[in-house]
Design a protein around this motif. Sequence first.
Motif, PDB file in Angstrom:
ATOM      1  N   ARG A  18       0.734  -1.506  -0.014  1.00  0.00           N
ATOM      2  CA  ARG A  18      -0.323   0.128  -0.085  1.00  0.00           C
ATOM      3  C   ARG A  18       0.814   1.468   0.301  1.00  0.00           C
TER       4      ARG A  18
ATOM      5  N   MET B 263      -6.425   1.221  -1.106  1.00  0.00           N
ATOM      6  CA  MET B 263      -6.511   0.482   0.009  1.00  0.00           C
ATOM      7  C   MET B 263      -7.231  -1.023  -0.657  1.00  0.00           C
TER       8      MET B 263
ATOM      9  N   THR C 277      -4.956  -7.072   9.154  1.00  0.00           N
ATOM     10  CA  THR C 277      -6.075  -6.310  10.410  1.00  0.00           C
ATOM     11  C   THR C 277      -6.383  -7.002  11.251  1.00  0.00           C
ATOM     12  N   VAL C 278      -6.504  -7.093  12.400  1.00  0.00           N
ATOM     13  CA  VAL C 278      -7.314  -7.204  13.445  1.00  0.00           C
ATOM     14  C   VAL C 278      -8.981  -7.314  13.679  1.00  0.00           C
ATOM     15  N   CYS C 279      -9.518  -8.124  14.047  1.00  0.00           N
ATOM     16  CA  CYS C 279     -10.845  -7.443  14.957  1.00  0.00           C
ATOM     17  C   CYS C 279     -11.262  -8.650  16.099  1.00  0.00           C
ATOM     18  N   ARG C 280     -12.163  -7.868  17.457  1.00  0.00           N
ATOM     19  CA  ARG C 280     -12.179  -8.505  18.596  1.00  0.00           C
ATOM     20  C   ARG C 280     -13.005  -9.938  17.568  1.00  0.00           C
ATOM     21  N   GLY C 281     -12.898 -10.566  18.850  1.00  0.00           N
ATOM     22  CA  GLY C 281     -13.044 -11.584  18.442  1.00  0.00           C
ATOM     23  C   GLY C 281     -12.348 -12.833  18.111  1.00  0.00           C
ATOM     24  N   GLY C 282     -11.126 -12.103  17.227  1.00  0.00           N
ATOM     25  CA  GLY C 282     -10.068 -13.074  17.197  1.00  0.00           C
ATOM     26  C   GLY C 282     -10.683 -13.542  15.397  1.00  0.00           C
ATOM     27  N   MET C 283     -11.465 -13.305  14.535  1.00  0.00           N
ATOM     28  CA  MET C 283     -11.761 -13.573  13.309  1.00  0.00           C
ATOM     29  C   MET C 283     -10.741 -13.264  12.332  1.00  0.00           C
ATOM     30  N   ARG C 284      -9.742 -14.304  12.586  1.00  0.00           N
ATOM     31  CA  ARG C 284      -8.822 -13.596  11.616  1.00  0.00           C
ATOM     32  C   ARG C 284      -9.478 -13.880   9.961  1.00  0.00           C
TER      33      ARG C 284
ATOM     34  N   GLN D 151     -14.858   2.717  26.335  1.00  0.00           N
ATOM     35  CA  GLN D 151     -14.178   1.307  25.203  1.00  0.00           C
ATOM     36  C   GLN D 151     -15.189   0.193  26.148  1.00  0.00           C
TER      37      GLN D 151
ATOM     38  N   LEU E 215     -18.614   0.268  23.760  1.00  0.00           N
ATOM     39  CA  LEU E 215     -18.401   0.121  22.342  1.00  0.00           C
ATOM     40  C   LEU E 215     -18.459  -1.113  22.463  1.00  0.00           C
ATOM     41  N   ALA E 216     -17.886  -1.772  23.039  1.00  0.00           N
ATOM     42  CA  ALA E 216     -16.982  -3.313  22.858  1.00  0.00           C
ATOM     43  C   ALA E 216     -18.453  -4.393  23.084  1.00  0.00           C
TER      44      ALA E 216
ATOM     45  N   ASP F  58     -20.094  -3.704  19.938  1.00  0.00           N
ATOM     46  CA  ASP F  58     -19.158  -4.487  18.570  1.00  0.00           C
ATOM     47  C   ASP F  58     -19.406  -5.615  18.637  1.00  0.00           C
TER      48      ASP F  58
ATOM     49  N   PHE G  34      -4.884  -2.082  12.348  1.00  0.00           N
ATOM     50  CA  PHE G  34      -6.021  -1.142  12.186  1.00  0.00           C
ATOM     51  C   PHE G  34      -6.341  -0.500  10.790  1.00  0.00           C
ATOM     52  N   GLU G  35      -7.056  -1.087  10.520  1.00  0.00           N
ATOM     53  CA  GLU G  35      -7.210  -0.163   9.007  1.00  0.00           C
ATOM     54  C   GLU G  35      -8.375   1.010   9.156  1.00  0.00           C
TER      55      GLU G  35
ATOM     56  N   ALA H 265     -18.131   1.218  16.657  1.00  0.00           N
ATOM     57  CA  ALA H 265     -18.412   0.536  17.854  1.00  0.00           C
ATOM     58  C   ALA H 265     -17.215   0.039  16.765  1.00  0.00           C
TER      59      ALA H 265
ATOM     60  N   CYS I 228     -13.023   1.525  17.028  1.00  0.00           N
ATOM     61  CA  CYS I 228     -12.701   1.437  18.816  1.00  0.00           C
ATOM     62  C   CYS I 228     -11.842   0.154  18.230  1.00  0.00           C
TER      63      CYS I 228
ATOM     64  N   ALA J 207      -9.895   0.023  21.391  1.00  0.00           N
ATOM     65  CA  ALA J 207      -9.499  -1.105  22.508  1.00  0.00           C
ATOM     66  C   ALA J 207      -8.287  -0.530  23.269  1.00  0.00           C
TER      67      ALA J 207
ATOM     68  N   LEU K 148      -8.741  -6.854  23.299  1.00  0.00           N
ATOM     69  CA  LEU K 148      -9.603  -7.721  22.069  1.00  0.00           C
ATOM     70  C   LEU K 148     -10.229  -8.486  21.438  1.00  0.00           C
ATOM     71  N   ARG K 149      -9.083  -9.718  22.165  1.00  0.00           N
ATOM     72  CA  ARG K 149      -9.199 -10.880  21.596  1.00  0.00           C
ATOM     73  C   ARG K 149      -9.598 -10.787  20.897  1.00  0.00           C
ATOM     74  N   CYS K 150      -8.497 -10.129  20.134  1.00  0.00           N
ATOM     75  CA  CYS K 150      -7.907 -10.573  18.383  1.00  0.00           C
ATOM     76  C   CYS K 150      -7.217 -11.674  18.287  1.00  0.00           C
ATOM     77  N   ASP K 151      -6.713 -11.818  19.157  1.00  0.00           N
ATOM     78  CA  ASP K 151      -6.037 -13.323  19.232  1.00  0.00           C
ATOM     79  C   ASP K 151      -4.230 -12.959  18.204  1.00  0.00           C
TER      80      ASP K 151
ATOM     81  N   PRO L 195      -2.564  -5.202  19.623  1.00  0.00           N
ATOM     82  CA  PRO L 195      -2.868  -4.010  19.685  1.00  0.00           C
ATOM     83  C   PRO L 195      -2.911  -2.825  20.189  1.00  0.00           C
TER      84      PRO L 195
END
Lengths: 335, 561
Positions: A265, A316, A326-333, B49, B52-53, B56, B462-463, B497, B500, B502, B507-510, B552
């Motif tokens: 990018r 993008m 990129t990550v997201c809440r809950g870890g769903m990659r 936060q 918001l969690a 989300d 993050f994006e 949301a 955020c 966090a 964030l439980r992003c693994d 993160p």
Amino acid sequence: MNEDTQTVTPETLMQLRKNQPRFEGLESGHRACLGCGEALAARLVTEAAGPDVMIANATGCLEIFTTPWPESAWRLPWMHSLFENTGAIAAGMEAALKAQGKPTKVLAFAGDGGTFDIGFQSLSGMLERGHNVLFVCFDNEAYMNTGIQSSSSTPHAAMTTTSPPGSARMGKQNLKKDILSIVAAHHIPYAATASVAYPSDLRKKIRRAMEIEGPTFIQIHSPCPLGWGHDGADSIKVARLAVQTGLFPVIELESREMIGSMPIRNPKPVTDYLVLQQRFRHLFQQGDVRAIEELAHIQALADHNIKHFKLRGEGMDAQDSDGADTVCRGGMRWA
Amino acid sequence: MESKLTRGGFAYPGTTLVYKTGSWRIQRPVHTHRNAPCHSACPAGEDPQAYLALLDEDKPREAWELLVSINPLPAITGRVCPHPCESVCNRGQYDEPLAIHSIERYLGDQALAKNWAYPVSPAAENAPHVAVVGAGPAGLASAYHLIRHGLQVTVFDELSEAGGTLFTIPDYRLPREIVRKEIERLLDTGISFKSRHKLGREIHLPELQQEYAAVFLAPGVMKSNEWSVDGVTPYDLHEGLHLLKQWSDVASLPAMKSAAVIGGGNTAIDIARILNRNGVDTHIVIHSSLPDPDKPAADDMRAIPREIEQALEEGVQIHDHHGVKRLILRGEKLTGIEILRMRKLPDEEGRLHRVAFEGTESILHVDQVIPAIGQVVDAAGMETLLDGKSYFSVDDWGQIEGKENIYAGGDAVEGNGGTVTEAIGNGRIAAEAIAAKLRQQQLPTINKSEPVHFNSLNMEYFEPSSRVEQVILSVEERTCETEIEGGISGLQAAHEANRCFACGNCLRCDNCWTLCPDSAVLKTNEVTFDGSFYVFDYDYCKGCGLCASECPTGYISMVNE
């Protein structure tokens, strides 16, 4: 879980370890260095490939640190080959399984020394004969296990114990070998590069290769904190910068044709990548004109990669060098 | 498995799990919950936060319940709070800050629309009883939190309706039906409300002290500061807050063609905008400056910048750095005022004082001058507590200094910024203190730790994503009644949301689980004792720090062994 002391009991930990929601081909307790990129890469590979696989593993760091006699970190059938014959051993395992009518896939693991140099002849033979083997090269760009000697994968200008910078030269003089093109030239169905900094992309490629009947090859860029001279905590950062600068193109070839790449990018200057590593410290010596020239040379190599492999992204993209991790809440990659 | 060496070099195979690489470690990773900047900045004490969690995770009701466990009036504050949370939001350093106030309002409005019950149960009959004086935001918030703590509460107010100062906020900012609905639902949680009870008239402090276990005073500031120019005032002087109340009660104003409002707070802006809407040529004269993002805010007008901006858009003329020199009267009737430029400058001892500049005088031809220069506590019935001062002096917990079991909050407290949110925060904190006191428990410790700095986050993960903006009526569409700012949709709230970071929380992003080269991070099904979904297996963690640098949100930090 014991809430009073806020500690976790050993029993709970072992129970948790047994119930992790992923397949782990490589167990804890191995003797890799702190922040080892290769250990991480090997775990990610087995996670995506396992459990119905067998491994032939060339001599090298991975072999040494996973199997300190009489222990093994592998939770998969695993065989140590010599440095030079991993391709041949894997080919033999595959032929034997085929004769028995078993569907188990054979993986061949080797470092860059075992792939680019010493094991190259048997790898070439295996590819040429069309064995159904996935050959994974853990590329840490030198012979780390024996004391950081230069390999044909060592990048230009890097310092190793056999390419020390000094009055005569600025680290390694030659270029990093383009192994992917050489391998692809064997008319194999699938060859790709990946990086530990992008685990989803890495796992996706392993799964892709596992589906293919025939020889496949994946080269994984795996930082070595000891050999590259960076903090173990920065392994992912360093690997990510190698991709973002264009020095390590992340691409996929099918039947010698490039069918996909991870777009960059915002290309970063190569100095962002080099400055983190002691193996390039001579390039940052004040007042040395050779250093300035080498930095320009490495930038030119990165620019050439970006142009040659058409890596420059257009805006993008969720799968580009900034979006693919990129990550997201809950870890769903994504993979 | 035990390894056993026998003849011929044979050994039983064992996994490397027998070898504890954790002994190599000199630093260990730990989960450290740290305050997000939004949490540290919120005058009410919200932790945005955290809700918001939940939003989300598509749990809007749980998000609202968490929000109202701190601030029971989100539909109101979501509209009027100057949202300091957004100014400090770490996302602002990446692309744009989270639209926290829009989310707060969305959750508040959802609760009103769906009639979600406040997550409290009424107090037991024999529970201690607390008296609250004043049914504005501070009084109502304290009452609600006292109920949450299982105490009985009676709220007294001199007016016929609960709401206090909230009703002086114009409808275009805060529609009164929203105030009524939210307060009605709040009172239904078991708060006993006694209207038309004024301290010093129907009720008296000594009796309250006798009959109730504790008293919380939130009388607001009902007495306007005296205003004149060298002792001179026009005969028909109307004071800003008084006009706002009149407008709010009977929707009419004294006849005037042009007016100069003196003052730069929210009252000044509100009355100026209402006058302007009623066709009055409106000026604001204020000795401090208009907010400018490029200049330090030390001498800025006190009103909310967003409101100042909207007032200017609507055509209110603001003369900043100006003061009134002289009233121009025909008899006792005003025909104009003479203003001149002023600046705040340091004196010989470095103290700032205002200096008027001769030769900069100009005339504003106005037929009304409206002071809105602030109010003080109306001391009636509380003379002994105020002791001649304009405001109450209280400690960190809202207790009036030297007075056992008497607490105060809201605008009546010295040093308050005069926002609804701050009043709500005062009410909550005093309620916590009262509950602890009555139960003879220790006061909870106030977490004043430094919020997570932007530099401890890892932006690689993050994006960029654009901020949701509320729809704002154009200047032509604005009236006195219709709300200027529209709410956001459920989809927009979910999008927001999801933006955020966090900060300082899991964030439980693994990432740690995925990237540990030693498989020393184990994932759990349920939330662990420290609020994350991972545990470190220190038997094998070598302490490389990879998880900490790739976390993160700055939730993992390395500490020395």
